[in-house]
Design a protein around this motif. Structure first.
Motif, PDB file in Angstrom:
ATOM      1  N   ILE A  20       0.859  -1.176   0.000  1.00 16.09           N
ATOM      2  CA  ILE A  20       0.000   0.000   0.000  1.00 16.09           C
ATOM      3  C   ILE A  20       0.897   1.229   0.000  1.00 16.09           C
ATOM      4  N   SER A  21       0.467   2.255  -0.722  1.00 12.96           N
ATOM      5  CA  SER A  21       1.217   3.499  -0.796  1.00 12.96           C
ATOM      6  C   SER A  21       0.245   4.663  -0.757  1.00 12.96           C
ATOM      7  N   ALA A  22       0.750   5.864  -0.878  1.00 11.16           N
ATOM      8  CA  ALA A  22      -0.101   7.055  -0.841  1.00 11.16           C
ATOM      9  C   ALA A  22      -1.080   7.088  -2.006  1.00 11.16           C
ATOM     10  N   GLY A  23      -0.734   6.476  -3.138  1.00 14.28           N
ATOM     11  CA  GLY A  23      -1.579   6.565  -4.316  1.00 14.28           C
ATOM     12  C   GLY A  23      -2.420   5.357  -4.618  1.00 14.28           C
ATOM     13  N   GLY A  24      -2.151   4.234  -3.957  1.00 20.03           N
ATOM     14  CA  GLY A  24      -2.906   3.038  -4.272  1.00 20.03           C
ATOM     15  C   GLY A  24      -2.433   1.842  -3.494  1.00 20.03           C
ATOM     16  N   LEU A  25      -2.829   0.656  -3.974  1.00 18.05           N
ATOM     17  CA  LEU A  25      -2.421  -0.558  -3.301  1.00 18.05           C
ATOM     18  C   LEU A  25      -2.331  -1.703  -4.285  1.00 18.05           C
ATOM     19  N   GLY A  26      -1.637  -2.732  -3.873  1.00 17.90           N
ATOM     20  CA  GLY A  26      -1.513  -3.948  -4.658  1.00 17.90           C
ATOM     21  C   GLY A  26      -2.137  -5.097  -3.894  1.00 17.90           C
ATOM     22  N   ILE A  27      -2.930  -5.891  -4.586  1.00 21.17           N
ATOM     23  CA  ILE A  27      -3.587  -7.039  -3.967  1.00 21.17           C
ATOM     24  C   ILE A  27      -3.390  -8.262  -4.849  1.00 21.17           C
ATOM     25  N   THR A  28      -3.593  -9.425  -4.269  1.00 23.82           N
ATOM     26  CA  THR A  28      -3.602 -10.675  -5.019  1.00 23.82           C
ATOM     27  C   THR A  28      -4.990 -11.283  -4.874  1.00 23.82           C
ATOM     28  N   VAL A  29      -5.582 -11.651  -6.009  1.00 22.39           N
ATOM     29  CA  VAL A  29      -6.928 -12.228  -6.032  1.00 22.39           C
ATOM     30  C   VAL A  29      -6.907 -13.547  -6.798  1.00 22.39           C
ATOM     31  N   PRO A  30      -7.853 -14.440  -6.503  1.00 18.98           N
ATOM     32  CA  PRO A  30      -7.867 -15.742  -7.174  1.00 18.98           C
ATOM     33  C   PRO A  30      -8.401 -15.705  -8.600  1.00 18.98           C
ATOM     34  N   ASP A  31      -9.205 -14.685  -8.931  1.00 13.26           N
ATOM     35  CA  ASP A  31      -9.811 -14.588 -10.256  1.00 13.26           C
ATOM     36  C   ASP A  31      -9.474 -13.240 -10.876  1.00 13.26           C
ATOM     37  N   PHE A  78      -6.106   4.777  -5.930  1.00 19.92           N
ATOM     38  CA  PHE A  78      -7.182   5.413  -5.169  1.00 19.92           C
ATOM     39  C   PHE A  78      -7.845   6.488  -6.013  1.00 19.92           C
ATOM     40  N   GLU A  79      -9.164   6.623  -5.884  1.00 25.40           N
ATOM     41  CA  GLU A  79      -9.932   7.597  -6.660  1.00 25.40           C
ATOM     42  C   GLU A  79     -10.223   8.872  -5.881  1.00 25.40           C
ATOM     43  N   HIS A  80      -9.836   8.930  -4.625  1.00 24.11           N
ATOM     44  CA  HIS A  80     -10.124  10.095  -3.791  1.00 24.11           C
ATOM     45  C   HIS A  80      -9.094  11.199  -4.012  1.00 24.11           C
ATOM     46  N   PRO A  81      -9.511  12.470  -3.872  1.00 26.95           N
ATOM     47  CA  PRO A  81      -8.535  13.559  -3.902  1.00 26.95           C
ATOM     48  C   PRO A  81      -7.511  13.364  -2.779  1.00 26.95           C
ATOM     49  N   SER A  82      -6.280  13.763  -2.998  1.00 25.96           N
ATOM     50  CA  SER A  82      -5.210  13.489  -2.039  1.00 25.96           C
ATOM     51  C   SER A  82      -5.486  14.084  -0.655  1.00 25.96           C
ATOM     52  N   GLU A  83      -6.144  15.245  -0.568  1.00 31.34           N
ATOM     53  CA  GLU A  83      -6.427  15.850   0.737  1.00 31.34           C
ATOM     54  C   GLU A  83      -7.388  14.976   1.542  1.00 31.34           C
ATOM     55  N   GLU A  84      -8.428  14.469   0.881  1.00 37.32           N
ATOM     56  CA  GLU A  84      -9.400  13.607   1.555  1.00 37.32           C
ATOM     57  C   GLU A  84      -8.744  12.298   1.971  1.00 37.32           C
ATOM     58  N   GLU A  86      -5.577  11.746   2.602  1.00 37.50           N
ATOM     59  CA  GLU A  86      -4.657  12.003   3.705  1.00 37.50           C
ATOM     60  C   GLU A  86      -5.422  12.122   5.030  1.00 37.50           C
ATOM     61  N   LYS A  87      -6.548  12.816   5.011  1.00 37.29           N
ATOM     62  CA  LYS A  87      -7.364  12.976   6.217  1.00 37.29           C
ATOM     63  C   LYS A  87      -7.861  11.624   6.718  1.00 37.29           C
ATOM     64  N   ARG A  88      -8.368  10.804   5.815  1.00 39.50           N
ATOM     65  CA  ARG A  88      -8.903   9.498   6.203  1.00 39.50           C
ATOM     66  C   ARG A  88      -7.823   8.576   6.756  1.00 39.50           C
ATOM     67  N   THR A  89      -6.654   8.570   6.121  1.00 44.63           N
ATOM     68  CA  THR A  89      -5.588   7.691   6.607  1.00 44.63           C
ATOM     69  C   THR A  89      -5.056   8.162   7.959  1.00 44.63           C
TER      70      THR A  89
END
Length: 102
Positions: A20-31, A78-84, A86-89
């Motif tokens: 996970i980073s400031a701009g997004g995340l990486g996941i592993t999924v089965p499909d 992530f689709e959120h504006p960076s200010e929002e 940052e506040k949420r995290t």
């Protein structure tokens, strides 16, 4: 602290958080998932004492062959504006820190 991740899109995905980073995340999924698809991501502590709900868009995907099956590494932005975002995290980190002190 270990975190759990849940993705809700057209179907609920069981996934493993890779990074996970400031701009997004990486996941592993089965499909496989669709490039460009928007997913609702819920990142939570295992005891569900605190969580963060975000929207993220699939920007890349690559199949990874294991001994017994093929899984998919997926990059989400992530689709959120960076200010929002940052506040949420910051709120999530504060809640997790407060729980740790108890």
């Amino acid at each position: 602290q270990r975190l759990d991740i849940q993705c809700d899109g057209e179907q609920e995905l069981l996934s493993t958080l890779d990074d996970i980073s400031a701009g997004g995340l990486g996941i592993t999924v089965p499909d496989p998932v669709q490039i460009g698809q928007s997913l609702q991501i819920v990142i939570s502590a295992l005891d569900e004492s605190c969580y963060l709900k975000l929207r993220a868009r699939v920007v890349r995907q690559e199949p990874v062959k294991t001994r017994t099956m093929v899984v998919y590494r997926v990059g989400l932005k992530f689709e959120h504006p960076s200010e929002e975002l940052e506040k949420r995290t910051k709120e999530l980190i504060s809640k997790m820190a407060a729980l740790r002190k108890k």
